[in-house]
Scaffold this active site. Structure first.
Site, mmCIF file in Angstrom:
data_model
loop_
_atom_site.group_PDB
_atom_site.id
_atom_site.type_symbol
_atom_site.label_atom_id
_atom_site.label_comp_id
_atom_site.label_asym_id
_atom_site.label_seq_id
_atom_site.Cartn_x
_atom_site.Cartn_y
_atom_site.Cartn_z
ATOM 1 N N SER A 1 -6.277 -11.362 4.482
ATOM 2 C CA SER A 1 -7.622 -11.737 4.690
ATOM 3 C C SER A 1 -7.773 -12.424 6.175
ATOM 4 C CB SER A 1 -7.973 -12.724 3.642
ATOM 5 O OG SER A 1 -7.043 -13.724 3.575
ATOM 6 N N SER B 1 -5.781 -6.474 -14.198
ATOM 7 C CA SER B 1 -6.144 -5.236 -13.684
ATOM 8 C C SER B 1 -6.002 -4.250 -14.860
ATOM 9 C CB SER B 1 -5.387 -4.880 -12.425
ATOM 10 O OG SER B 1 -5.549 -3.496 -12.238
ATOM 11 N N TYR C 1 3.367 -3.063 -8.737
ATOM 12 C CA TYR C 1 2.601 -3.970 -8.729
ATOM 13 C C TYR C 1 1.842 -4.273 -10.326
ATOM 14 C CZ TYR C 1 -2.609 -4.859 -8.700
ATOM 15 O OH TYR C 1 -3.978 -5.330 -8.950
ATOM 16 N N LYS D 1 1.329 -7.748 -12.609
ATOM 17 C CA LYS D 1 0.275 -7.927 -13.767
ATOM 18 C C LYS D 1 0.755 -8.403 -15.173
ATOM 19 C CE LYS D 1 -2.863 -8.199 -10.298
ATOM 20 N NZ LYS D 1 -3.466 -9.598 -9.911
ATOM 21 N N VAL E 1 -9.134 13.956 -0.663
ATOM 22 C CA VAL E 1 -9.455 13.990 -1.885
ATOM 23 C C VAL E 1 -8.019 14.221 -2.803
ATOM 24 C CG1 VAL E 1 -10.815 14.669 -3.967
ATOM 25 C CG2 VAL E 1 -11.808 14.375 -1.576
#
Ligand code: WQD
Length: 348
Positions: free
Chosen positions: A36, A124, A149, A153, A217
């Site tokens: 950030s 999440s 990751y 969580k 995609v």
């Protein structure tokens, strides 16, 4: 009394800070700026007219955390800070386990020391892993995620559950997010990955502004309506407001609670691309590429519990999200250039 928001300058954190400030709450931010920028603080101030307290360090640093808890009377914690790149977590699992678990442990230690009894944790939908029974609901048994990751969580949720059981005077709320997209309607804050984006909408934004040539995609042979992956995309402002509701609910209760925050509806990759093109009058060149490893076909959330217990209801649509995201892409980068020009003229 203030709400401590870790990761408060990040994508979701900054939008939550805006909503908290607009509710009249005092906010203290701890953010190490690893994904950030300090500029976000000025943008928050521009939107709300309030500059929250800000401390630039990593939440794992106990000594620095102590100083914050000594200085401010913290009533609740909202813990957003964490590493979140799914692909990177497989190549750097140790960094992910170290940072994402130790930050929570550090906060829990502070809670004990400074008598803070309420925490909201950013989790999440990834904790549900790959399964066929859709939509995902909070009662489902959680086993394994498809990457480190996601495992952090799950582990954090377990740690928080056990601490909440051992401390009946605590209120700990876990919020499992669908895919957050969009940006603040002012165009001042939004999602700005420092590298090439991993997530779909930030990538589309950069193709739209011609910083990247075309979208890949990832797969068109999934068992979905058009063969591309389906996700529950929630506008980040709706998601941020969900935190205010969860916080209000916590004031008068204790215990461990888990809520899904999403829209309850799925949108495919090609549907999101079409919405972006239609709403913003731009063309998004794309090509069909191979599936991305670790991706699942479809994910969307059952949000009945959050609706019934928190009064949570999304108000913004995919169309709002793609318009806001593009506004941020244009306005956000314009402001950056203005800032650069100012800096250059100061140098001269
Ligand atoms: C969405 C869809 C891709 C990029 C992850 C995490 C989750 C959350 C958000 C953290 C999929 C497709 C994507 C691209 C594409 N965490 N896609 N081309 O993978 O659902 O969720 O990010 O911050 O925990 O698991 O989100 O936006 O990466 O992908 O075709 O260039 O878009 O295959 O179907 P995902 P995403």
């Amino acid at each position: 009394m203030a709400v401590l928001v870790t990761g408060g300058l990040g994508f979701i954190g900054s939008h939550a800070v805006v909503e908290l400030l607009q509710e009249g709450l005092d906010v203290v931010i701890v953010d190490d700026l690893s994904n950030s920028s300090k500029e976000v603080l000025s943008r928050i101030a521009k939107i709300t007219g309030i500059k929250p307290f800000f401390y630039p360090f990593n939440v794992c640093k106990l000594n620095k955390l102590k100083e914050v808890f000594e200085k401010h009377i913290i009533s609740e914690i909202i813990h957003f800070a964490g590493f979140k790149a799914v692909g990177e977590s497989s190549s750097k699992p140790l960094e992910y386990y170290d940072n994402n678990l130790n930050s929570t442990l550090a906060l829990l230690k502070m809670m004990e020391k400074y008598q803070v009894k309420k925490m909201i944790f950013s989790s999440s939908a990834t904790v549900y892993g790959e399964r066929d029974d859709l939509p995902f609901n909070e009662g489902m048994t959680i086993t394994h995620a498809t990457n480190p990751y996601g495992e952090t969580k799950i582990m954090n949720e377990i740690i928080l559950r056990d601490v909440a059981i051992s401390r009946p005077d605590y209120a700990i709320t876990v919020l499992r997010y669908a895919n957050p997209i969009g940006a603040h309607s002012s165009g001042l804050i939004g999602e700005k990955p420092s590298d090439i984006p991993n997530n779909l909408l930030p990538y589309i934004q950069r193709v739209a502004s011609k910083k990247l040539n075309e979208l890949a995609v990832f797969g068109d042979d999934y068992p979905t309506t058009d063969g591309t992956g389906v996700r529950d995309y929630i506008h980040v402002t709706d998601l941020a407001k969900g935190h205010v509701l969860a916080l209000k609910k916590m004031v008068a209760r204790t215990g461990f609670h888990v809520y899904n925050l999403g829209t309850g509806r799925g949108t495919s990759v090609l549907e999101l691309v079409a919405a972006f093109e239609r709403e913003n009058h731009v063309k998004i060149p794309y090509r069909i590429a191979a599936r991305r490893s670790g991706d699942i076909a479809t994910s969307y959330l059952d949000v009945t519990l959050a609706k019934n217990e928190l009064g949570f209801q999304t108000k913004l649509t995919i169309n709002d999200a793609v318009r806001d995201a593009y506004r941020f892409e244009i306005r956000g980068s314009k402001l950056d250039k203005t800032k650069l020009l100012k800096k250059e003229s100061i140098k001269k």
